[in-house]
Design a protein around this motif. Sequence first.
Motif, PDB file in Angstrom:
ATOM      1  N   ASN A 260       0.827  -1.200   0.000  1.00  0.00           N
ATOM      2  CA  ASN A 260       0.000   0.000   0.000  1.00  0.00           C
ATOM      3  C   ASN A 260       0.866   1.256   0.000  1.00  0.00           C
ATOM      4  OD1 ASN A 260      -2.617   1.435   0.340  1.00  0.00           O
ATOM      5  ND2 ASN A 260      -1.746   1.991   2.312  1.00  0.00           N
ATOM      6  N   ILE A 261       1.941   1.246   0.780  1.00  0.00           N
ATOM      7  CA  ILE A 261       2.861   2.381   0.789  1.00  0.00           C
ATOM      8  C   ILE A 261       3.497   2.556  -0.589  1.00  0.00           C
ATOM      9  CG2 ILE A 261       5.038   3.251   1.744  1.00  0.00           C
ATOM     10  CD1 ILE A 261       4.271   1.844   4.372  1.00  0.00           C
ATOM     11  N   ALA A 262       3.890   1.433  -1.188  1.00  0.00           N
ATOM     12  CA  ALA A 262       4.490   1.489  -2.522  1.00  0.00           C
ATOM     13  C   ALA A 262       3.510   2.067  -3.532  1.00  0.00           C
ATOM     14  CB  ALA A 262       4.933   0.090  -2.953  1.00  0.00           C
ATOM     15  N   ALA A 263       2.252   1.640  -3.461  1.00  0.00           N
ATOM     16  CA  ALA A 263       1.240   2.125  -4.396  1.00  0.00           C
ATOM     17  C   ALA A 263       0.985   3.617  -4.213  1.00  0.00           C
ATOM     18  CB  ALA A 263      -0.052   1.342  -4.211  1.00  0.00           C
ATOM     19  N   ARG A 264       0.895   4.045  -2.955  1.00  0.00           N
ATOM     20  CA  ARG A 264       0.628   5.458  -2.685  1.00  0.00           C
ATOM     21  C   ARG A 264       1.771   6.347  -3.167  1.00  0.00           C
ATOM     22  NH1 ARG A 264       0.104   5.182   2.502  1.00  0.00           N
ATOM     23  NH2 ARG A 264       2.118   6.102   3.067  1.00  0.00           N
ATOM     24  N   VAL A 265       2.993   5.959  -2.836  1.00  0.00           N
ATOM     25  CA  VAL A 265       4.144   6.756  -3.243  1.00  0.00           C
ATOM     26  C   VAL A 265       4.336   6.689  -4.755  1.00  0.00           C
ATOM     27  CG1 VAL A 265       6.653   6.965  -3.072  1.00  0.00           C
ATOM     28  CG2 VAL A 265       5.291   6.550  -1.011  1.00  0.00           C
ATOM     29  N   GLY A 266       4.148   5.498  -5.332  1.00  0.00           N
ATOM     30  CA  GLY A 266       4.279   5.368  -6.769  1.00  0.00           C
ATOM     31  C   GLY A 266       3.306   6.260  -7.515  1.00  0.00           C
ATOM     32  N   LEU A 267       2.094   6.340  -7.016  1.00  0.00           N
ATOM     33  CA  LEU A 267       1.099   7.206  -7.637  1.00  0.00           C
ATOM     34  C   LEU A 267       1.469   8.676  -7.473  1.00  0.00           C
ATOM     35  CD1 LEU A 267      -1.632   7.440  -9.057  1.00  0.00           C
ATOM     36  CD2 LEU A 267      -2.734   7.345  -6.816  1.00  0.00           C
ATOM     37  N   GLN A 268       1.955   9.039  -6.293  1.00  0.00           N
ATOM     38  CA  GLN A 268       2.316  10.435  -6.040  1.00  0.00           C
ATOM     39  C   GLN A 268       3.449  10.901  -6.939  1.00  0.00           C
ATOM     40  OE1 GLN A 268       3.138  10.258  -1.844  1.00  0.00           O
ATOM     41  NE2 GLN A 268       1.037  10.775  -1.252  1.00  0.00           N
ATOM     42  N   VAL A 269       4.494  10.094  -7.080  1.00  0.00           N
ATOM     43  CA  VAL A 269       5.641  10.552  -7.872  1.00  0.00           C
ATOM     44  C   VAL A 269       5.340  10.552  -9.364  1.00  0.00           C
ATOM     45  CG1 VAL A 269       7.286   9.785  -6.116  1.00  0.00           C
ATOM     46  CG2 VAL A 269       6.753   8.276  -8.048  1.00  0.00           C
ATOM     47  N   HIS A 270       4.386   9.723  -9.799  1.00  0.00           N
ATOM     48  CA  HIS A 270       4.004   9.735 -11.211  1.00  0.00           C
ATOM     49  C   HIS A 270       3.087  10.906 -11.549  1.00  0.00           C
ATOM     50  CE1 HIS A 270       5.642   5.644 -11.610  1.00  0.00           C
ATOM     51  NE2 HIS A 270       5.570   5.831 -12.908  1.00  0.00           N
ATOM     52  N   GLY A 271       2.433  11.452 -10.546  1.00  0.00           N
ATOM     53  CA  GLY A 271       1.535  12.567 -10.802  1.00  0.00           C
ATOM     54  C   GLY A 271       0.272  12.135 -11.520  1.00  0.00           C
ATOM     55  N   ALA A 272      -0.294  13.035 -12.326  1.00  0.00           N
ATOM     56  CA  ALA A 272      -1.597  12.788 -12.944  1.00  0.00           C
ATOM     57  C   ALA A 272      -1.599  11.573 -13.860  1.00  0.00           C
ATOM     58  CB  ALA A 272      -2.039  14.026 -13.724  1.00  0.00           C
ATOM     59  N   ILE A 273      -0.457  11.288 -14.499  1.00  0.00           N
ATOM     60  CA  ILE A 273      -0.426  10.154 -15.419  1.00  0.00           C
ATOM     61  C   ILE A 273      -0.673   8.833 -14.692  1.00  0.00           C
ATOM     62  CG2 ILE A 273       2.071   9.699 -15.250  1.00  0.00           C
ATOM     63  CD1 ILE A 273       2.054   9.147 -18.249  1.00  0.00           C
ATOM     64  N   GLY A 274      -0.345   8.788 -13.403  1.00  0.00           N
ATOM     65  CA  GLY A 274      -0.533   7.571 -12.637  1.00  0.00           C
ATOM     66  C   GLY A 274      -1.983   7.177 -12.454  1.00  0.00           C
ATOM     67  N   TYR A 275      -2.894   8.136 -12.625  1.00  0.00           N
ATOM     68  CA  TYR A 275      -4.313   7.859 -12.449  1.00  0.00           C
ATOM     69  C   TYR A 275      -4.943   7.231 -13.695  1.00  0.00           C
ATOM     70  CZ  TYR A 275      -4.494  10.619  -8.149  1.00  0.00           C
ATOM     71  OH  TYR A 275      -4.308  11.082  -6.870  1.00  0.00           O
ATOM     72  N   THR A 276      -4.279   7.300 -14.813  1.00  0.00           N
ATOM     73  CA  THR A 276      -4.898   6.898 -16.068  1.00  0.00           C
ATOM     74  C   THR A 276      -4.876   5.386 -16.254  1.00  0.00           C
ATOM     75  OG1 THR A 276      -2.835   7.090 -17.318  1.00  0.00           O
ATOM     76  CG2 THR A 276      -4.200   9.071 -17.124  1.00  0.00           C
ATOM     77  N   ALA A 277      -5.965   4.868 -16.792  1.00  0.00           N
ATOM     78  CA  ALA A 277      -6.046   3.430 -17.054  1.00  0.00           C
ATOM     79  C   ALA A 277      -5.106   3.019 -18.170  1.00  0.00           C
ATOM     80  CB  ALA A 277      -7.488   3.053 -17.408  1.00  0.00           C
ATOM     81  N   GLU A 278      -4.759   3.959 -19.044  1.00  0.00           N
ATOM     82  CA  GLU A 278      -3.891   3.641 -20.171  1.00  0.00           C
ATOM     83  C   GLU A 278      -2.443   3.412 -19.738  1.00  0.00           C
ATOM     84  OE1 GLU A 278      -7.521   5.479 -21.426  1.00  0.00           O
ATOM     85  OE2 GLU A 278      -5.957   6.193 -20.049  1.00  0.00           O
ATOM     86  N   TYR A 279      -2.049   3.983 -18.616  1.00  0.00           N
ATOM     87  CA  TYR A 279      -0.675   3.851 -18.150  1.00  0.00           C
ATOM     88  C   TYR A 279      -0.525   2.546 -17.374  1.00  0.00           C
ATOM     89  CZ  TYR A 279       3.892   5.598 -16.658  1.00  0.00           C
ATOM     90  OH  TYR A 279       5.243   5.778 -16.469  1.00  0.00           O
ATOM     91  N   ASP A 280       0.576   1.836 -17.605  1.00  0.00           N
ATOM     92  CA  ASP A 280       0.738   0.496 -17.039  1.00  0.00           C
ATOM     93  C   ASP A 280       0.733   0.471 -15.515  1.00  0.00           C
ATOM     94  OD1 ASP A 280       0.845  -0.602 -19.541  1.00  0.00           O
ATOM     95  OD2 ASP A 280       3.037  -0.814 -19.605  1.00  0.00           O
TER      96      ASP A 280
END
Length: 320
Positions: A260-280
């Motif tokens: 969960n920590i990895a997912a949260r931080v991974g999403l934060q550092v990727h920014g808006a692109i991390g929210y997209t379904a198209e991004y792996d």
Amino acid sequence: MKFELTSDQRDFMSALDGQIAAADPVAANRAWGEGDTKPGEALWERIAEVGVSGLLIAEEDGGLGATPVELVCAFEILGRHAVPGPWIESAAYLATALTGPERTAIADGAVATVAVPPHTPYAVDADVAGERYFVADGALKQADLGDAVSSVDPTRRLFSVTAGAAVDHGDLDAAFDLAVLAASAELLGAGERVLDDAVTYVKQRTQFGRTIGSYQAIKHQLANVRIALDFARPLIYGAAMNPTPRAVSAAKIQSAEAANIAARVGLQVHGAIGYTAEYDLSRWLLRIRALQTAWGTPAFHRERVLASLLASPSSLSPSK
């Protein structure tokens, strides 16, 4: 005690990693979530040929007769690649719970799934599975396919099932613990993949003329992920060496938290692109979210650890 994987175990992980990577698992994951299971089924056959489906099954029944440590090795790789399909249900739970010809079929690579309420009330990918099972009244039974149920992870498609005739089975409690252990290892692998991708991304993404990975705040966040995963790993592999309910639950608690920590931080550092379904990245974020509560919620496992500690007062006493 110092624990290290043997050369054979490391070679097994490397071979499995290579087999899966060569088959474009992300494309198979994406297709599976969109309803096209053929690439995922081809990947299933590829992985079964390496022996993953029969790891816990005795050699006389067509399996490899391996230990839970090898199971954890395999599922860490499956999690790293977000492999679709009911692997936990087949290679961990049913490989342990079934007896007779049904168990041999699992070793041969048959796709099977199971619902184990209340912790796993729905059968994952039951429409693809050739055999479906349901645990009711303390017995393992064949199951009929019911309706689809919405899932946070579209690659873990859930279905209701209804119990049919009972089948011969082994220790269902042991099977549950091994399924929990497999889920923990898959969470670890998914967390490691998110961390790897996040590190790669922050080395490439620039802001104000600098790569964002050069900022101290980003480094600290990623270091926290590294620490969390490193704390989870020995609990998982330790539980694999001695899969008691307390050890298995402790591994699930820590692996779910670390992922969960990895997912949260991974999403934060990727920014808006991390929210997209198209991004792996979304493949792993959704898998982590689903596995956090699969095979027992964190609350259930904390209660089980607490009950075990209270039942053994000596384990609470400081050593002299």
